[in-house]
Design an enzyme around this catalytic site. Sequence first.
Site, mmCIF file in Angstrom:
data_model
loop_
_atom_site.group_PDB
_atom_site.id
_atom_site.type_symbol
_atom_site.label_atom_id
_atom_site.label_comp_id
_atom_site.label_asym_id
_atom_site.label_seq_id
_atom_site.Cartn_x
_atom_site.Cartn_y
_atom_site.Cartn_z
ATOM 1 N N ARG A 147 -5.112 5.590 0.504
ATOM 2 C CA ARG A 147 -6.434 5.018 1.012
ATOM 3 C C ARG A 147 -7.375 6.104 0.401
ATOM 4 N NH1 ARG A 147 -3.124 3.676 5.485
ATOM 5 N NH2 ARG A 147 -3.013 1.672 5.881
ATOM 6 N N HIS A 193 1.844 0.662 5.924
ATOM 7 C CA HIS A 193 1.694 -0.588 6.661
ATOM 8 C C HIS A 193 2.450 -0.790 7.916
ATOM 9 C CE1 HIS A 193 -0.063 -2.773 2.870
ATOM 10 N NE2 HIS A 193 -1.018 -2.241 3.596
ATOM 11 N N LYS A 238 -4.175 5.300 9.174
ATOM 12 C CA LYS A 238 -4.952 4.746 10.379
ATOM 13 C C LYS A 238 -4.112 5.217 11.742
ATOM 14 C CE LYS A 238 -6.776 0.835 7.690
ATOM 15 N NZ LYS A 238 -6.929 -0.633 7.608
ATOM 16 N N ARG A 296 -5.130 1.076 -5.253
ATOM 17 C CA ARG A 296 -4.095 0.945 -3.956
ATOM 18 C C ARG A 296 -3.320 -0.302 -4.288
ATOM 19 N NH1 ARG A 296 -2.251 2.656 1.091
ATOM 20 N NH2 ARG A 296 -2.386 0.910 2.689
ATOM 21 N N TYR A 317 1.258 -8.712 -1.185
ATOM 22 C CA TYR A 317 1.102 -8.134 -2.702
ATOM 23 C C TYR A 317 2.196 -8.976 -3.399
ATOM 24 C CZ TYR A 317 -1.814 -4.390 -1.203
ATOM 25 O OH TYR A 317 -2.862 -3.741 -0.619
ATOM 26 N N HIS A 350 -9.735 0.796 -3.558
ATOM 27 C CA HIS A 350 -8.747 0.020 -3.100
ATOM 28 C C HIS A 350 -8.058 -0.891 -4.444
ATOM 29 C CE1 HIS A 350 -7.867 -0.226 1.242
ATOM 30 N NE2 HIS A 350 -7.258 -1.487 1.059
#
Length: 312
Positions: free
Chosen positions: A160, A282, A184, A259, A291, A256
Amino acid sequence: MGDDDRAPVGRLVEEYLTHLAIERGLALNTLTSYRRDLRRYAAYLDGRGIETVDEIAEADVTDFLAHLREGDEDHVPLSAPSAARTLVAARGFHKFAVREGAVGRDVAAEVKPPAPPRRLPKALPVEDVEAVLDAAGAPGTELAIRDRALLELLYGTGARISEAVGLDVDDLDLDASQVLLRGKGGKQRVVPVGRFAVDAVRSYLDDVRPGLVSARANGGAVFLNSRGGRLSRQTAWAVLAKAAQRAGVGVEVSPHTLRHSFATHLLDGGADVRVVQELLGHASVTTTQVYTLVTIDKLREVYATAHPRALA
């Protein structure tokens, strides 16, 4: 409330539209949309034999939403955004009915608009990514070397933008071709770095970063701005936008996008979705599985060329 006091649906709809026009001051086009949506709602209720607002139950509102999405012989089904807009008008009408004292409870409060369809991530073709990376380093300046390193790292790791600009020098282990990313929620992950990114970052660290370092505190940041401070997300975003423009890429490109491209190109190359999940950081594989939908064109291409009965 006696029978004479019960508010007819049609009358209260007109009162609500007047309220929107006078007290809320809605634009004419918006008001026209509300009028159309509410008359559709009133007609639906009339078809159910409902004449007054106090007769409407939550099930009627829920069934109206289903009716919008499914359609019938007189009406084609509405898309999720159109159905949501119509339901918003109906929900506003019911709130108004409560405020006006026509009913004691808002029966539409718990009926939620349909969620918009989940958009597929946008990925660039490999050749477009390469063109963007080349364009980042094309000016030949010291900052261009930094910009190329930044974009190579973004695409080479799937990081990110916040993870990339948050990197400290101690997070890099270029000899082992790996980097520590802080994602995150403070979660950390170690990901491999490809040769192109390693070479670009090493060149920046050896030849450019020492000249950017100043007395200003930067926390040991890898990517520095021209004043020696940590590179901001906004500047990193601008770096990519300018490179994409120079490369002549005809679509909007964001950090993004790189990414998304990283994930899609890995899956196209045969990577397992759970491996890509770990690389992207994730928490759930269901987030990564979106994806896999992007690669359907690739699947069709392989199917068309490999299956003996694929072609008519």
